[in-house]
Each structure stands twice: as C-alpha cells, then as structure tokens.
Design a protein around this motif. Sequence first.
Motif, PDB file in Angstrom:
ATOM      1  N   LEU A 212       0.808  -1.213   0.000  1.00 21.87           N
ATOM      2  CA  LEU A 212       0.000   0.000   0.000  1.00 21.87           C
ATOM      3  C   LEU A 212       0.846   1.270   0.000  1.00 21.87           C
ATOM      4  O   LEU A 212       0.600   2.194  -0.790  1.00 21.87           O
ATOM      5  N   LYS A 213       1.824   1.353   0.882  1.00 24.12           N
ATOM      6  CA  LYS A 213       2.593   2.594   1.010  1.00 24.12           C
ATOM      7  C   LYS A 213       3.364   2.905  -0.263  1.00 24.12           C
ATOM      8  O   LYS A 213       3.337   4.045  -0.768  1.00 24.12           O
ATOM      9  N   THR A 214       4.022   1.889  -0.818  1.00 24.25           N
ATOM     10  CA  THR A 214       4.780   2.120  -2.060  1.00 24.25           C
ATOM     11  C   THR A 214       3.854   2.412  -3.220  1.00 24.25           C
ATOM     12  O   THR A 214       4.170   3.204  -4.118  1.00 24.25           O
ATOM     13  N   LEU A 215       2.656   1.767  -3.222  1.00 26.06           N
ATOM     14  CA  LEU A 215       1.704   1.991  -4.308  1.00 26.06           C
ATOM     15  C   LEU A 215       1.133   3.402  -4.257  1.00 26.06           C
ATOM     16  O   LEU A 215       0.799   3.985  -5.294  1.00 26.06           O
ATOM     17  N   GLU A 216       1.019   3.965  -3.056  1.00 23.51           N
ATOM     18  CA  GLU A 216       0.452   5.308  -2.930  1.00 23.51           C
ATOM     19  C   GLU A 216       1.475   6.401  -3.246  1.00 23.51           C
ATOM     20  O   GLU A 216       1.138   7.389  -3.922  1.00 23.51           O
ATOM     21  N   GLU A 217       2.705   6.230  -2.823  1.00 24.17           N
ATOM     22  CA  GLU A 217       3.738   7.254  -3.037  1.00 24.17           C
ATOM     23  C   GLU A 217       5.005   6.599  -3.575  1.00 24.17           C
ATOM     24  O   GLU A 217       6.014   6.479  -2.873  1.00 24.17           O
ATOM     25  N   PRO A 218       4.968   6.129  -4.813  1.00 25.27           N
ATOM     26  CA  PRO A 218       6.172   5.493  -5.383  1.00 25.27           C
ATOM     27  C   PRO A 218       7.188   6.555  -5.801  1.00 25.27           C
ATOM     28  O   PRO A 218       6.854   7.740  -5.929  1.00 25.27           O
ATOM     29  N   PRO A 219       8.419   6.150  -6.052  1.00 25.89           N
ATOM     30  CA  PRO A 219       9.398   7.117  -6.601  1.00 25.89           C
ATOM     31  C   PRO A 219       8.945   7.615  -7.970  1.00 25.89           C
ATOM     32  O   PRO A 219       8.140   6.979  -8.652  1.00 25.89           O
ATOM     33  N   GLU A 220       9.468   8.727  -8.384  1.00 31.91           N
ATOM     34  CA  GLU A 220       9.015   9.344  -9.633  1.00 31.91           C
ATOM     35  C   GLU A 220       9.372   8.504 -10.854  1.00 31.91           C
ATOM     36  O   GLU A 220       8.786   8.680 -11.917  1.00 31.91           O
ATOM     37  N   TYR A 221      10.328   7.622 -10.732  1.00 31.20           N
ATOM     38  CA  TYR A 221      10.749   6.789 -11.854  1.00 31.20           C
ATOM     39  C   TYR A 221      10.028   5.433 -11.881  1.00 31.20           C
ATOM     40  O   TYR A 221      10.344   4.589 -12.723  1.00 31.20           O
ATOM     41  N   LEU A 222       9.076   5.223 -10.976  1.00 30.05           N
ATOM     42  CA  LEU A 222       8.431   3.920 -10.857  1.00 30.05           C
ATOM     43  C   LEU A 222       6.956   4.029 -11.244  1.00 30.05           C
ATOM     44  O   LEU A 222       6.242   4.927 -10.791  1.00 30.05           O
ATOM     45  N   LYS A 223       6.489   3.084 -12.070  1.00 30.76           N
ATOM     46  CA  LYS A 223       5.082   2.984 -12.453  1.00 30.76           C
ATOM     47  C   LYS A 223       4.581   1.567 -12.138  1.00 30.76           C
ATOM     48  O   LYS A 223       5.256   0.579 -12.444  1.00 30.76           O
ATOM     49  N   PHE A 224       3.407   1.517 -11.535  1.00 28.44           N
ATOM     50  CA  PHE A 224       2.767   0.237 -11.231  1.00 28.44           C
ATOM     51  C   PHE A 224       1.634  -0.004 -12.233  1.00 28.44           C
ATOM     52  O   PHE A 224       0.837   0.900 -12.530  1.00 28.44           O
ATOM     53  N   VAL A 225       1.541  -1.253 -12.709  1.00 28.53           N
ATOM     54  CA  VAL A 225       0.434  -1.677 -13.573  1.00 28.53           C
ATOM     55  C   VAL A 225      -0.120  -2.973 -12.982  1.00 28.53           C
ATOM     56  O   VAL A 225       0.612  -3.967 -12.876  1.00 28.53           O
TER      57      VAL A 225
END
Length: 687
Positions: A145-158
């Motif tokens: 949850l935490k990483t999915l809400e505020e990931p680094p600017e270079y990271l995209k989740f699909v």
Amino acid sequence: MSYVVLARKYRPRSFDQMVGQAHVVQALTNALQQQRLHHAYLFTGTRGVGKTTVSRILAKSLNCTGPDGTGGITAHPCGVCTACTEIDADRYIDYVELDAASNRSIDEIRDLIERAAYKPSVGRFKVFMIDEAHQLTRDAFNALLKTLEEPPEYLKFVLATTDPDKMLPTVLSRCLQFNLRPMAPETVHEHLLNVLQAEGVPFDAPSLRLLSRAARGSMRDALSLTDQAIAYGGGALADDTVRAMLGSVDRGDAASLVRALAQRDGTSVLAGVQALRERGLSAAATLEEMATLLQQVAVAQMVPGALDETDPDTGGAVELAALMPPDETQLLYSIALHGRAELSLAPDEYAGLTMVLLRLLAFPSAGGAPQGVGRPQPVRTAAAAVPVAAPAAQPMAPAAALRPSPSQSVAPLAVAGAAATIRTPVPPPVRPERTAVPPPTRAESAAAPAAPARPLSAPARPPASAAAEVAPSRPAPAPAARPPAPAAARSPSAALQEPPSWHDEVPPWDDEPGGWQPGAAPETEPADFPLADEPALAVPAASPARPQAAVEAAPELAPTVLGERWTGVVQQLRLVALVRELAMQAELVAVEEADAPLWRLRVERESLRNPALCEKLQTALREVVHPALRLEVEAGKAQDSPALREAAERDRRQRQAERIIQDDPLVQQMLQRYPTARIVPGSIKPN
C-alpha cells in the motif's frame, strides 16, 4: 524456426494495432501526449481482452527512445529501439512482470519493494506489472500500500485482474482503473478475417462466424480456436469441420425445434431431441443456439428490418418471427436460458433437454388451452340467477343511533365442550333514494320456500347479487324528525356537503364466504354423519365452521378387529419421522401366528413402502410383539389405519362441539335478538 501460434504472432505491439478497446486506447494516448501520467494503473476485464498487451505497450511508450535514440515519451512507440524490442521479447530489465497467481505471498512483494528502491538501469521508467493481482494475500496487499500510494518518480505500477471485486478498496483507490470490455462478435470476425488473409488459409464465411461466436468476446480465445480449427481441418476452415470441432449445433436443428414448439407439435420435438442424441450433439449447445436464434426472432418481431441482411441466418429468424407471437418468443427464450442450468440436475442430459422444451407446451397458446388440456366450464348456481332488486325506501336514521356498541360487534362464547365467536351486527338502513320494490304476489309468496327459523350453523349465503334482494328483518328505528328531501329536490352542492354514510357499506362479516342472511334457504339438503358411540347427528352440508370441501374430503373408516389391534401396538412403539408415518398410514390386513409370526400391512403411498423404512418398522415391532416377527408390506388403499382413526375421532369431536353450540340456550337467545348474527366461520373449536 519453430511455429509461433497466432495469439502470439498477431499480438498488438502498439496502440494503433489494438482492436476493440478504443476507450482505453484513447485515454492512454491522450495522457501520454499531454504528459499527464499516473503512478498506478489497474486494468480489469475477462481473459484474453488485452490487459497484459496494454501494459506492455504502455511500458514501451514510457521507455521508447525512437529509431535514432533521441525520442521521449510517446503514444506511438517505434518498435525498433532497444526498449521496444526487448519488452516485446520479455527480457527488458526495467520491465518486471509478476504473476500473482504463483507469487502471491508477502515475501515476493517485499522483494519487489526492495527492487523499487533502485533507479532504472537502462530505461526512463521502471514498470512493475502484477498480473492476476486479486490473488495476492491480504498481507501482501498491505505491504504494497505505502509504495503503491507514493512510489518514486521513476516507478510505475500496472495491475491486471479479472476479478476487481476481490481486491482491497484501499488498493483500488490508489489506482487509475480501466475496464477492458469483451469484444463484439463482429469485431472478432473482422480481425480473424485479416489474420486468415495474412496467413493465406482458405476458409468459408460460416466457419468464421462460428469461431467469432465461440470466442465469447476474447480475442486470444478466438485466435487459439482458429489455430485448432486449422489443424483439425488440415490447413483449411470449413463449416462442417469447425462445427464438429466446437460441438456446435446447426442453426437448422435449432430452427426445427423452435418451429415445432411454435406449432405445438410435441411429436416433432421428441423426434428432434432423439436426432440430437443419435448424433451426439450437446444439449447445452442446443439450448444456446436456440437462445441465439430466439434473440434474433424477437428483434425481427419488435424492430422489423433491424437484422443484418447479409447474415444468412436472418432469413430463418424472420420466417420464425411470423409463426410465434412475441410473448411466446420471450417465454421460450427465458426457458432456453434457464434450462441450461437445469441440465446438470437431470438424470440424463437429453431427458433434461426434453423437459425444458416441453415446458412451453404446458402453457396455453394464443388460441386457447394447451393440447390435451380441457378448460374447466364455469359452474352456474341458483343464487347467481337471482335478480337484484332494491329494498323499499325508508327514512334515514342518524348514524350515531345506528352504530353498534363494542359489546355487540364480536361476542366470544364458551360453553361446556366447545368455544365459538358470534358476530352481532346491526343491520344497515337503506338510503331513501333507492327504488322501492313491489311486494310479491300471493302466488309468488306461496311458491317461495320457507326460510329456516334462525339456524346457528347455516349454509353459505348466496352471492351479493342474490343477497341484495333480501330486506333487513329489523330496520333501525328512525328519529321523530322530518325525513330528508328526495334526491331530485336536493341541489348538487347539498349532496356533496352531506357527510359520508358508513352504514351504506357492506359489513366485513357479510363479505366473508359462508355468511348467513335472513330468509336465505340452504342450497343443499343436510347430510347425516353417524358416529361410533352416539346417535346420528344432522349437520348442514356446508356450514361456516365446516366448509363443504372439508365434509367431502372426510376419510372413510371401516373399523376392523385387526385395525384396533394395530392401533394399540403403534401407540406402544417409539417411532419418529417417516417410520412413524409408515405405521400411522398402514392397515393390518393379515396376521399369521407361528414360531415366526407374519404380519401383512397395506400402505397406499409408494414412498412409505421403502425397504429401509419397512426394515426399521419391523425392528421396532420385534421389540414389542415378538423377536422373530416378519413384516410384509403390500400396495393398496388402507380402510382402517391409526391415521384414519385419529381423523375420525377429530371429526367426531368437532361435530359434537358444533351440536353443543347449536343447542346452547344463550346462543339461541342471541340469534333471536340479532337476526343477522352468525357464528364466525371456523371459530367453533372443541375444548
């Protein structure tokens, strides 16, 4: 070089090649062109609609560098740069696909989060794609949850899933969700046409339509079925080979069944089902093809000309549309849809199909009752032919003087051995506007039957049309005041200002079936009910407490010595459930005394003659009668069983209670005082 299946060979590699998902393509294309990129995307939809394909195209669009290596984020990836080719080959280091079906625990998610801490190695963005995300455990979701809400600017989740309802709401709220829809058969047909032309595979139009419908909106399934059909047909697609491979039912077979049902031809329906059985065609596929055909028939009935004229099946649907009314089309469509779920419950698939198809024949057609079923004729009674006549005009009494007191409305009565409820309403007055009825002639008075004095348990009163002819025997006294003016002399405004007369309405107790009216003669002659231990008692055939149906349905008891013995034995047995029901419904017809006594019982219900129940009853009898007793059960109607004896005893006590109420002086006094009083039907209960 090894063969590449069509589903992989013709997988879209850009948004321009995507088929059937224009709403998703347009949204992602605009977002990429305007650089309005979300950090987490969620693609939902059934299998084979393009969720993983869209994810890979999105990853290529984010990392494409162009043919010259100077390109940026684009909605049209070049397909020749290193990022595009390696993502297509599934070996790009900054694009990670995780199958949550086999990697669903918290350990895999923790490893993914650790890898998210490092910047992309060669690309512009790191893209983590989690397929079948709904299968992740709750702990894995919470860790993400935490990483999915505020990931680094270079990271995209699909994230991709076929069941978004199983995902946590906290995850759904952090993602930009796109729903990929199942594709229409026309869209699948067009794409398969292009693929087969590119492959140089010969085909015919019916086979292509079959594959398009069998895919059920999944393009991957359509290409896989096409691969299978090419192999099955030896490198070509033909209607008969594709139909045999799919196990589909020919449209002609479905049309024949629908035509037979429309004509109410049960013989043709059974012959059609037998033909399907001999050819080994699926019953479920038959109902599916019938539902498809009926859908086209309904469209042709309600919107003429709306069907595709180029479709060769349109002609048959239009022909059937003229044979069936629209309501029967809708009914048969529902029967075909719901019947597919019943096939698995039937002992035989084709027997279930037969029952589903014959269900329509059980409903009456537009022309009348179903075949073999006669319509019941209406029964005309003598009371229905009585003309309606208005009573004589009398002065109107004040409403306050006519309203009965609470003690007169319902009078519960309890006497020795029985209890009843007597209603004592005050007869309503008659409005003066009604037309007076001339008195009967002397000849009519002599021909009219004499009304009973005041029976307590009277037969059912005639309908309202006949009861309207009878005037109240005791009208309420009118006050010594000037009677109201006739209706013709009163103005409309005065009539509107007049307060409503509650007493003009029919009392609720007079609306109930079986109510007695003064002067109403019984419709049938009294019947005698001889009792076992008391003299015969004459009871009306249909009284308020004992309806005619109950009198006719009374069990017939023929007492016997063996029946008395069997009843005494059953009372000693400790039986429950169906075994007790077997003993209560059985009649002891023969007893053979020997070292191993044989008792023969007669039972009418086949379900009670179950060998297991008979064995349990025999075991119970051996504990009470004889340890070697043998029991035989034969089919037949019982004339003397414990159940019949109990029913006869209840009937005797009921009739005794009715006689007690009839002979009670208080009841007779109340009936003499209130002519319209009667006993509430069903209120006489033995104590």
